[in-house]
Design a protein around this motif. Structure first.
Motif, PDB file in Angstrom:
ATOM      1  N   TYR A 343       0.943  -1.235   0.109  1.00 51.67           N
ATOM      2  CA  TYR A 343      -0.114  -0.020  -0.119  1.00 51.67           C
ATOM      3  C   TYR A 343       0.860   1.281  -0.100  1.00 51.67           C
ATOM      4  O   TYR A 343       0.746   2.131  -0.587  1.00 51.67           O
ATOM      5  N   LEU A 344       2.042   1.267   0.823  1.00 51.02           N
ATOM      6  CA  LEU A 344       2.799   2.695   1.061  1.00 51.02           C
ATOM      7  C   LEU A 344       3.412   2.782  -0.245  1.00 51.02           C
ATOM      8  O   LEU A 344       3.705   3.809  -0.546  1.00 51.02           O
ATOM      9  N   LYS A 345       4.129   1.631  -0.841  1.00 53.91           N
ATOM     10  CA  LYS A 345       4.621   1.802  -2.055  1.00 53.91           C
ATOM     11  C   LYS A 345       3.938   2.698  -3.145  1.00 53.91           C
ATOM     12  O   LYS A 345       4.517   3.271  -3.975  1.00 53.91           O
ATOM     13  N   GLN A 346       2.530   2.276  -3.395  1.00 52.30           N
ATOM     14  CA  GLN A 346       1.847   2.865  -4.221  1.00 52.30           C
ATOM     15  C   GLN A 346       1.169   4.284  -3.788  1.00 52.30           C
ATOM     16  O   GLN A 346       0.813   5.111  -4.779  1.00 52.30           O
ATOM     17  N   LEU A 347       0.898   4.428  -2.504  1.00 52.33           N
ATOM     18  CA  LEU A 347       0.229   5.432  -2.076  1.00 52.33           C
ATOM     19  C   LEU A 347       0.861   6.739  -1.227  1.00 52.33           C
ATOM     20  O   LEU A 347       0.509   7.716  -0.686  1.00 52.33           O
ATOM     21  N   ILE A 348       2.179   6.312  -0.853  1.00 50.11           N
ATOM     22  CA  ILE A 348       2.848   7.125  -0.002  1.00 50.11           C
ATOM     23  C   ILE A 348       3.438   8.523  -0.511  1.00 50.11           C
ATOM     24  O   ILE A 348       3.738   9.441   0.124  1.00 50.11           O
ATOM     25  N   ASP A 349       3.483   8.464  -2.128  1.00 51.99           N
ATOM     26  CA  ASP A 349       3.605   9.921  -2.440  1.00 51.99           C
ATOM     27  C   ASP A 349       2.544  10.531  -2.884  1.00 51.99           C
ATOM     28  O   ASP A 349       2.506  11.522  -3.658  1.00 51.99           O
ATOM     29  N   GLU A 350       1.224  10.332  -2.446  1.00 56.10           N
ATOM     30  CA  GLU A 350       0.100  10.878  -2.612  1.00 56.10           C
ATOM     31  C   GLU A 350      -0.193  12.041  -1.445  1.00 56.10           C
ATOM     32  O   GLU A 350      -0.479  11.479  -0.289  1.00 56.10           O
TER      33      GLU A 350
END
Length: 457
Positions: A343-350
């Motif tokens: 999840y963080l790999k996909q969403l931490i840059d949002e």
């Protein structure tokens, strides 16, 4: 006749993790806990080194509770020749079984991935232990009841006492020739959402007490108000609230609180996804051992019905692709592994993502890096920018704070011959030493890794 007991500090000494204490006596050699080191690389590397003792001479392992830093080294102990009994309460062994099988699976998968993608210096990368080794270790498990003295040999008895913290957790009283050794394990807190208050020891000649929060008082946060505000903010931002969570206790507590907030109409019916195979298995332990927690069967069922249990890795990706605002609770709590990394790999840059840390973050973990404001974070050999909002709720910790710890020992009627401060970082250990000396005037030692102490019994 004078008899000596030799105490070997093999873990959680000068550091928080890797709990292991070998008590050598003329009758039995007893290992209290058998945990893995976590956090800093130099600590994790110690896991790969065989213990500096005769492992085959250990007669029995007594477990305070099932967490990885108290049980995760057991298959390595087996690998080094241990074939004695591994004893704990029934829920502790149920948790330990889940954790060992889960971590073995992760070790195998990570070794395979590292070899395939060649992001390791080791050729080949090997799993820390295999599922087969974990299962062989589990075959040595033997459950014993709480609150009853049990003979190990003619002059040695032990007793498990309810300690809160997680389901099945206890402190251990070990009676050797009439001298009492008390091992606190991890001490829980009063007024927990799910667990009863910890019991407290009445006598201790030699006390081994955890010091995780020996230098802190937990803030008196209104957890429900903070979560309510965070959930409503997430909906307003059309974002995701990601909660890396320890699979044992914290995950179940979060489900319970969010269910209560919905029932009280403080938050709308936002989708809640539980993505932790291990956490789901722990939910089943709550069902199997109702006497160890506060929930009625009806409350337990209603709480579980309120959330969506993610069953497969395919469903993980479906959850990520789901455009609705949502809450995702996923392992692991210190962001060291598990599904939360996906999840963080996909969403931490949002910028619309909020990451909520809800427990102790050990030195050297990604959780600690996020807590301390890291601008980028590394997953699977690559760096990702941190644009998400990072928040934490320390008051949801399952560990006693300094006030709780002082309360826990204040019922001891005698003056201990020695109090060993364990399971803490140096600053916490030193602050707790000063507090105990000023409050009780007791003799304190802060052992370091591989220290050996000899006491007369």
């Amino acid at each position: 006749m004078e008899t000596f007991v030799k105490i070997n500090f093999l873990g959680a000494s000068g550091v928080v993790t890797g709990s292991k204490f070998l008590i050598e006596t003329s009758e039995k050699n007893i290992l209290i806990d058998c945990g893995m080191f976590q956090g800093l690389k130099e600590l994790r590397e110690l896991n790969w080194i065989d213990l500096p003792i005769d492992v085959k001479a250990i007669d029995v392992v007594l477990l305070t509770h099932g967490h990885l830093d108290h049980t995760g080294y057991l298959p390595r102990l087996f690998k080094q020749g241990f074939r004695g009994q591994i004893i704990g309460t029934a829920p502790t062994l149920a948790i330990a079984e889940i954790i060992l099988k889960d971590s073995a699976k992760i070790h195998e998968e990570e070794a395979e991935k590292a070899n395939k993608e060649k992001y390791t210096k080791h050729n080949p990368a090997l799993p820390f232990y295999t599922i087969k080794e974990a299962e062989a270790t589990i075959s040595l498990f033997q459950a014993k009841i709480e609150d009853k003295w049990i003979h190990l040999s003619e002059h040695i008895l032990y007793r498990f006492q309810y300690n809160g913290h997680i389901i099945g957790a206890t402190f251990i009283e070990l009676d050797i020739n009439g001298k009492r050794f008390v091992f606190s394990g991890d001490i829980g807190r009063k007024n927990d959402y799910l667990l009863k208050d910890p019991k407290t020891p009445e006598w201790a000649d030699f006390l081994f007490i955890e010091s995780t929060y020996g230098n802190k008082l937990h803030p008196i946060d209104d957890v429900e108000e903070i979560l309510t505000s965070m959930v409503n903010e997430t909906i307003h931002n059309k974002g995701n609230l990601i909660i890396p969570s320890f699979a044992v206790e914290r995950l179940q507590t979060l489900i319970y609180i969010l269910w209560q907030l919905y029932k009280q109409r403080k938050i709308p019916n936002i989708p809640i996804f539980i993505d932790s195979p291990m956490g789901n298995n722990v939910l089943d332990v709550f069902k199997r051992f109702p006497k160890w927690h506060k929930l009625s069967p009806e409350e337990y069922q209603a709480m579980c019905n309120h959330v969506n249990i993610v069953q497969s890795y395919r469903e993980t990706w479906e959850t990520i692709d789901d455009k609705r605002s949502k809450i995702v609770i996923a392992g692991s709590g210190m962001v060291t592994g598990g599904r939360v990394l996906t999840y963080l790999k996909q969403l931490i840059d949002e910028p619309s993502t909020t990451v909520l840390l809800v427990g102790y973050q050990a030195e050297g973990t990604r959780g600690r890096q996020l807590l301390e404001g890291a601008h980028e974070i590394r997953f699977f050999g690559k760096y990702y920018p941190v644009k998400a909002t990072i928040k934490s709720i320390e008051s949801l910790s399952a560990h006693a704070d300094q006030g709780d710890l002082i309360h826990w020992i204040s019922g001891i009627k005698n003056v201990p011959e020695c109090v060993y401060l364990i399971h803490g970082e140096p600053s916490a250990l030193d602050a707790f030493r000063v507090k105990i000396e000023n409050t009780f005037g007791w003799h304190i030692k802060i052992p370091k890794l591989t220290n050996v102490d000899k006491v007369m019994v």
